[in-house]
Write a protein that holds these residues in place. Structure first.
Motif, mmCIF file in Angstrom:
data_model
loop_
_atom_site.group_PDB
_atom_site.id
_atom_site.type_symbol
_atom_site.label_atom_id
_atom_site.label_comp_id
_atom_site.label_asym_id
_atom_site.label_seq_id
_atom_site.Cartn_x
_atom_site.Cartn_y
_atom_site.Cartn_z
ATOM 1 N N ARG B 459 0.851 -1.195 0.000
ATOM 2 C CA ARG B 459 0.000 0.000 0.000
ATOM 3 C C ARG B 459 0.888 1.246 0.000
ATOM 4 N NH1 ARG B 459 -2.582 -3.469 3.343
ATOM 5 N NH2 ARG B 459 -1.362 -2.682 5.090
ATOM 6 N N THR B 460 0.380 2.321 -0.610
ATOM 7 C CA THR B 460 1.127 3.578 -0.724
ATOM 8 C C THR B 460 1.055 4.357 0.579
ATOM 9 O OG1 THR B 460 -0.847 4.691 -1.500
ATOM 10 C CG2 THR B 460 0.600 3.760 -3.180
ATOM 11 N N LEU B 461 1.738 5.496 0.606
ATOM 12 C CA LEU B 461 1.728 6.358 1.794
ATOM 13 C C LEU B 461 0.306 6.646 2.278
ATOM 14 C CD1 LEU B 461 3.952 9.391 2.534
ATOM 15 C CD2 LEU B 461 1.494 9.751 2.541
ATOM 16 N N ASP B 462 -0.622 6.865 1.346
ATOM 17 C CA ASP B 462 -2.001 7.135 1.772
ATOM 18 C C ASP B 462 -2.865 5.871 1.718
ATOM 19 O OD1 ASP B 462 -1.762 7.189 -0.922
ATOM 20 O OD2 ASP B 462 -2.855 9.068 -1.237
ATOM 21 N N HIS B 463 -2.217 4.714 1.884
ATOM 22 C CA HIS B 463 -2.883 3.429 2.138
ATOM 23 C C HIS B 463 -3.692 2.897 0.947
ATOM 24 C CE1 HIS B 463 -1.632 4.461 6.161
ATOM 25 N NE2 HIS B 463 -2.403 5.524 6.157
ATOM 26 N N GLN B 464 -3.307 3.315 -0.248
ATOM 27 C CA GLN B 464 -3.971 2.787 -1.452
ATOM 28 C C GLN B 464 -3.179 1.582 -1.969
ATOM 29 O OE1 GLN B 464 -6.929 4.159 -2.356
ATOM 30 N NE2 GLN B 464 -6.552 5.353 -0.495
ATOM 31 N N PRO B 465 -3.868 0.604 -2.568
ATOM 32 C CA PRO B 465 -3.162 -0.584 -3.055
ATOM 33 C C PRO B 465 -2.135 -0.236 -4.142
ATOM 34 C CG PRO B 465 -5.566 -0.852 -3.221
ATOM 35 C CD PRO B 465 -5.310 0.558 -2.820
ATOM 36 N N THR B 466 -1.004 -0.931 -4.087
ATOM 37 C CA THR B 466 0.030 -0.757 -5.110
ATOM 38 C C THR B 466 0.839 -2.043 -5.190
ATOM 39 O OG1 THR B 466 1.883 0.619 -5.864
ATOM 40 C CG2 THR B 466 1.700 0.271 -3.504
ATOM 41 N N GLY B 467 1.905 -2.054 -5.975
ATOM 42 C CA GLY B 467 2.758 -3.232 -6.071
ATOM 43 C C GLY B 467 3.303 -3.632 -4.713
ATOM 44 N N LYS B 468 3.512 -4.941 -4.523
ATOM 45 C CA LYS B 468 3.930 -5.444 -3.216
ATOM 46 C C LYS B 468 5.154 -6.340 -3.371
ATOM 47 C CE LYS B 468 2.173 -8.261 0.597
ATOM 48 N NZ LYS B 468 0.981 -8.625 1.358
ATOM 49 N N ILE B 469 6.151 -6.108 -2.530
ATOM 50 C CA ILE B 469 7.321 -6.988 -2.486
ATOM 51 C C ILE B 469 6.968 -8.166 -1.586
ATOM 52 C CG2 ILE B 469 9.779 -7.155 -1.897
ATOM 53 C CD1 ILE B 469 9.506 -4.968 -3.845
ATOM 54 N N VAL B 470 6.966 -9.369 -2.143
ATOM 55 C CA VAL B 470 6.651 -10.561 -1.337
ATOM 56 C C VAL B 470 7.980 -11.170 -0.870
ATOM 57 C CG1 VAL B 470 5.516 -12.807 -1.324
ATOM 58 C CG2 VAL B 470 4.545 -10.912 -2.663
ATOM 59 N N PHE B 471 8.227 -11.067 0.437
ATOM 60 C CA PHE B 471 9.557 -11.405 0.969
ATOM 61 C C PHE B 471 9.976 -12.833 0.619
ATOM 62 C CE2 PHE B 471 8.793 -8.249 4.691
ATOM 63 C CZ PHE B 471 8.941 -7.190 3.817
ATOM 64 N N GLU B 472 9.047 -13.795 0.814
ATOM 65 C CA GLU B 472 9.454 -15.194 0.624
ATOM 66 C C GLU B 472 9.880 -15.461 -0.823
ATOM 67 O OE1 GLU B 472 6.763 -13.926 2.015
ATOM 68 O OE2 GLU B 472 4.978 -15.164 1.820
ATOM 69 N N LYS B 473 9.206 -14.792 -1.761
ATOM 70 C CA LYS B 473 9.581 -14.986 -3.170
ATOM 71 C C LYS B 473 10.949 -14.380 -3.446
ATOM 72 C CE LYS B 473 4.979 -15.219 -5.235
ATOM 73 N NZ LYS B 473 4.023 -14.488 -6.079
ATOM 74 N N VAL B 474 11.177 -13.180 -2.909
ATOM 75 C CA VAL B 474 12.464 -12.506 -3.119
ATOM 76 C C VAL B 474 13.588 -13.353 -2.535
ATOM 77 C CG1 VAL B 474 13.850 -10.493 -2.474
ATOM 78 C CG2 VAL B 474 11.458 -10.200 -3.150
ATOM 79 N N LEU B 475 13.369 -13.891 -1.327
ATOM 80 C CA LEU B 475 14.421 -14.652 -0.648
ATOM 81 C C LEU B 475 14.756 -15.916 -1.418
ATOM 82 C CD1 LEU B 475 12.960 -14.081 2.908
ATOM 83 C CD2 LEU B 475 15.203 -13.275 2.139
ATOM 84 N N GLU B 476 13.712 -16.588 -1.900
ATOM 85 C CA GLU B 476 13.947 -17.801 -2.691
ATOM 86 C C GLU B 476 14.704 -17.458 -3.968
ATOM 87 O OE1 GLU B 476 10.031 -19.481 -2.970
ATOM 88 O OE2 GLU B 476 10.107 -20.087 -0.853
ATOM 89 N N ALA B 477 14.269 -16.388 -4.616
ATOM 90 C CA ALA B 477 14.910 -15.993 -5.872
ATOM 91 C C ALA B 477 16.373 -15.604 -5.656
ATOM 92 C CB ALA B 477 14.146 -14.827 -6.504
ATOM 93 N N MET B 478 16.673 -15.086 -4.475
ATOM 94 C CA MET B 478 18.055 -14.658 -4.198
ATOM 95 C C MET B 478 18.930 -15.827 -3.770
ATOM 96 S SD MET B 478 17.616 -10.876 -2.444
ATOM 97 C CE MET B 478 19.344 -10.396 -2.466
ATOM 98 N N GLY B 479 18.336 -16.992 -3.562
ATOM 99 C CA GLY B 479 19.148 -18.172 -3.303
ATOM 100 C C GLY B 479 19.258 -18.588 -1.848
ATOM 101 N N VAL B 480 18.329 -18.125 -1.003
ATOM 102 C CA VAL B 480 18.320 -18.586 0.389
ATOM 103 C C VAL B 480 17.809 -20.028 0.401
ATOM 104 C CG1 VAL B 480 17.374 -18.195 2.699
ATOM 105 C CG2 VAL B 480 17.933 -16.244 1.224
ATOM 106 N N GLU B 481 18.535 -20.926 1.117
ATOM 107 C CA GLU B 481 18.222 -22.354 1.022
ATOM 108 C C GLU B 481 16.884 -22.714 1.664
ATOM 109 O OE1 GLU B 481 22.344 -22.892 2.638
ATOM 110 O OE2 GLU B 481 22.222 -24.774 1.540
ATOM 111 N N GLN B 482 16.620 -22.139 2.847
ATOM 112 C CA GLN B 482 15.377 -22.487 3.555
ATOM 113 C C GLN B 482 14.615 -21.208 3.884
ATOM 114 O OE1 GLN B 482 16.270 -26.273 6.159
ATOM 115 N NE2 GLN B 482 17.370 -24.548 7.039
ATOM 116 N N VAL B 483 13.378 -21.128 3.431
ATOM 117 C CA VAL B 483 12.540 -19.967 3.739
ATOM 118 C C VAL B 483 11.232 -20.468 4.347
ATOM 119 C CG1 VAL B 483 11.367 -17.937 2.813
ATOM 120 C CG2 VAL B 483 13.534 -18.674 1.805
ATOM 121 N N HIS B 484 10.927 -20.027 5.559
ATOM 122 C CA HIS B 484 9.702 -20.456 6.237
ATOM 123 C C HIS B 484 8.871 -19.236 6.612
ATOM 124 C CE1 HIS B 484 11.444 -24.459 6.735
ATOM 125 N NE2 HIS B 484 12.558 -23.862 7.123
#
Lengths: 168, 545
Positions: B459-484
């Motif tokens: 969500r943006t500064l004024d709480h409107q929906p926008t693009g979202k960084i999904v941590f678990e996907k980023v971590l997997e993509a970056m090569g972290v072996e175990q993500v829970h």
């Protein structure tokens, strides 16, 4: 100076409505035409820790912080903060504490801050009632206006009982 | 527009109002006490405001807007300027096209910060002009002045606020400018904006020329203010909020308040001193002896403050003590009740778990730093935004194996986006022999500064929906072996088991401990409900949400 500076310190614990009470007080004094300043520390200290807010009003206010030991009034929302907050008080100053209010009589469990402001208002005749009410309305959601006016009036009544009056 | 004659505003609200009235096209920043409310108020007034993932990105976005010709406001706390320092130093060489004001909100006394660095030093080091307001009226006036200065000299300008100036409410009489900035429009200037050495060398000379011109300008003189009796023997030179403390503490003194504290208008200051008959010249300033050193380097024999007053913020009483040359120990502040993690805070079970396992915890910046206090005492280091990961890895690399296996890094969700991703790159690239465990305490908000959004909330500064960084996907993509992903409060047992198995595995692991902040959960649900209702309306389902 015709109008000496009035120094008020409001104190309590984070989440009790100390900042809300000081917002209302400073806006009421502002509405009455005074120069006003208000200072407090926001941030991590809010989370359940001690909170204090300084309000000053008069003809001209310089520092926004009440100099140590010069508060005319200290208003405390939490019994366990009274000893700490008392250190702000000037000799002969007025201390307003939760002990002045029977918790059973509160119009709402969270309205102690407004009741204590009502008591304080009795000692500050230089701020007319309409300024207090306007400040209450400006700082609270509409659906709680009536109950907070009740709380404020309870404070005024208690001021009479406890003989809280303008300084001689 | 009708503007009320007299308003009661915090310094932060005053900056926002001035920026809005001056036609600032974009406000960018990262939340940080005591600066956070500036952009929130700018947005409330109708301004276009955005939270960036961190201060460096915020300043870069601000620079782009300025290069495009727009009036721009960038806000951050003092330590945020450290993060933004890289673009800042070269931005000064390039200069501003549209006016750009950078707010640095310093925190003398550390009400809510890890240090009390004095960012007046940054103005000198980066060679940019700096204005120091002392109350809300000046916060308003100096924001306008800063935008004018930036437009006239084509330089970014730093507006240095301090905690009390940001948060104190004082009376403001706004004087909205009638002239609006020109519409953004790109004008090509390759030698002016591409800082290869051949273009940067002349740019540096241009920068120094601008500062010399500014130092001698009427603009700088106009920002000198004097108070007190003409025939005073005591002269106090000061800036920012210290001026009002001085006026109250020493009505007998003649006070020279400097509004532009970099570059210092040295000639004008000397003229003022020479024109009077002072017998005692003093500098009163919070923090570093900045004015004192500069004035003395220019052969102005001012007396500063004893070293004991470098620490903490000023008030009327401390200023009086300095003037009286009182070096006796100051009464210690009466200890209040310390803050604590909220009842029902999901971080509580995390720190219980780490405490019970005797972990060595590299911590980070946020509410969860409170895990250091009793009854947890489960944080061993706290340095700066994002440091938990690097510090934890460093410990893992050098400690004996039995200790290394107990090292855990702990970071919040907003802090992870701010400065954690590069730490993950380091972890994957240089894995310690014992592996590592990072806990991301994802409570769905920037809780510490008052529940601001960030790229991980979607969500943006004024709480409107926008693009979202999904941590678990980023971590997997970056090569972290175990993500829970686990709810540490709702399923504490599973959380504890995961901590144990990850620590024992010797692999690179991240546990995302996800549960909304207890203070924010109601609002988050409401934002989600509104977003869903809007989505249904726009896609034509006509749903009520």
């Amino acid at each position: 100076m015709s109008q000496p500076v009035v120094n008020v310190v409001l104190a309590g614990l984070g989440g009790q409505g100390v900042i809300k009470a000081s917002d209302i007080l400073v806006e009421a004094a502002f509405g009455a035409g005074f120069d006003v300043k208000k200072a407090e520390v926001h941030g991590m200290s809010q989370r359940g820790g001690s909170v204090a807010s300084d309000v000053r009003f008069g003809q001209e206010i310089l520092s926004p912080m009440v100099p140590p030991g010069t508060a005319d009034f200290v208003v405390v929302l939490s019994e366990d903060q009274v000893e700490l907050a008392r250190t702000h008080l000037k000799p002969g100053g007025t201390l307003l504490t939760p002990a002045l209010v029977d918790p059973q009589t509160l119009p709402h469990p969270r309205s102690l801050n407004i009741v204590l402001l009502g008591i304080l208002s009795a000692a500050l005749p230089q701020i007319p009632r309409n300024c207090w009410i306007e400040a209450l309305h400006a700082n609270l959601k509409e659906k709680v206006h009536a109950i907070n006016e009740q709380a404020f009036d309870l404070g005024i009544a208690l001021a009479g009982d406890h003989q809280v009056a303008p300084p001689a | 527009m009708n503007h009320p004659e007299r308003m009661l505003l915090s310094g932060n609200e005053a900056v926002a109002l001035a920026a809005y009235q001056a036609g600032v096209a974009l406000g960018v920043g990262y939340p940080g006490t005591p600066s956070t409310e500036i952009l929130e108020n700018f947005a409330r007034l109708g301004g276009h405001a955005q939270w960036s993932p961190n201060e460096k990105v915020a300043l870069e976005v601000g620079l782009g807007a300025s290069f495009g010709g727009a009036a721009t406001l960038v806000t951050m706390k003092h330590v945020g300027v450290n993060v933004a320092a890289d673009p800042l130093f070269t931005a000064a060489y390039i200069g501003a096209s549209g006016p750009l004001v950078l707010v640095s909100a310093d925190d003398p006394g550390m009400a809510s910060s890890q240090n009390e660095q004095d960012n007046r030093r940054f103005a000198v080091a980066a060679a940019i002009p700096m204005l120091e307001p002392g109350d809300s009226q000046e916060a308003y006036d100096y924001t306008l002045a800063g935008l004018r200065l930036s437009a006239e000299y084509k330089l970014p300008v730093m507006l240095r606020m301090t905690t009390r100036v940001c948060h104190s409410k004082t009376v403001v009489r706004p004087t909205p400018p009638t002239e609006k900035p020109a519409a953004p429009h790109y004008v090509k200037d390759i030698p002016g904006r591409v800082m290869i050495p051949a273009y940067a060398r002349p740019a540096h000379r241009r920068l120094r020329d601008k500062l010399t011109k500014l130092e001698k300008s009427q603009f700088a003189r106009d920002l000198l203010t004097t108070y007190g009796p003409q025939d005073a023997k005591l002269c106090i030179i000061t800036s920012g909020i210290s001026a009002v403390h001085c006026r109250e503490a020493a009505p007998e003194a003649r006070i020279l308040k400097i509004g532009l504290t970099h570059p210092l208008p040295m000639e004008a200051i000397e003229e003022f001193i020479d024109a009077n008959d002072f017998t005692d010249l003093r500098v009163i300033e919070e923090g570093d002896p900045y004015l004192e050193e500069l004035l003395r380097a220019n052969y102005i024999a001012v007396e500063g403050k004893p070293e004991m007053y470098r620490f903490g913020e000023f008030n009327v009483g401390r200023v009086r003590r300095i003037l009286d040359k009182d070096r006796s120990p100051e009464p210690p502040p009466t200890p209040g009740k310390p803050p604590e993690l909220c009842k029902g805070c999901p971080h509580r079970t995390v720190f219980q778990t780490l405490r019970d396992r005797g972990c060595i915890v590299a911590g980070d910046i946020g509410c969860y730093t409170l895990g250091v206090l009793s009854p947890f005492e489960a944080i061993d280091t706290c340095v700066c935004m994002g440091a938990s990961i690097g510090v934890g890895l460093g410990l893992r690399h050098v400690l004996p194996e039995d200790q290394a296996r107990k090292v855990v890094s702990v970071i919040g969700d907003s802090t992870f986006v701010h400065s954690g991703l590069t730490g993950i790159a380091e972890m994957v690239y240089n894995p310690p022999p014992t592996g590592h465990l990072l806990l991301i305490l994802d409570n769905g908000t920037t809780a510490m500064t008052g529940q601001q959004e960030h790229p991980g909330t979607g969500r943006t500064l004024d709480h409107q929906p926008t693009g979202k960084i999904v941590f678990e996907k980023v971590l997997e993509a970056m090569g972290v072996e175990q993500v829970h992903v686990v709810d540490p409060w709702g399923d504490t047992e599973k959380f504890e088991q995961l901590v144990d198995s990850c620590l024992a595995s010797g692999k690179l692991s991240v546990i995302i401990a996800r549960r909304p902040c207890i203070l924010a959960v109601g609002k988050i649900k409401e934002y989600e409900r509104l977003a869903q209702a809007t989505a249904c309306t726009t896609c034509g389902d006509g749903g009520e949400g």
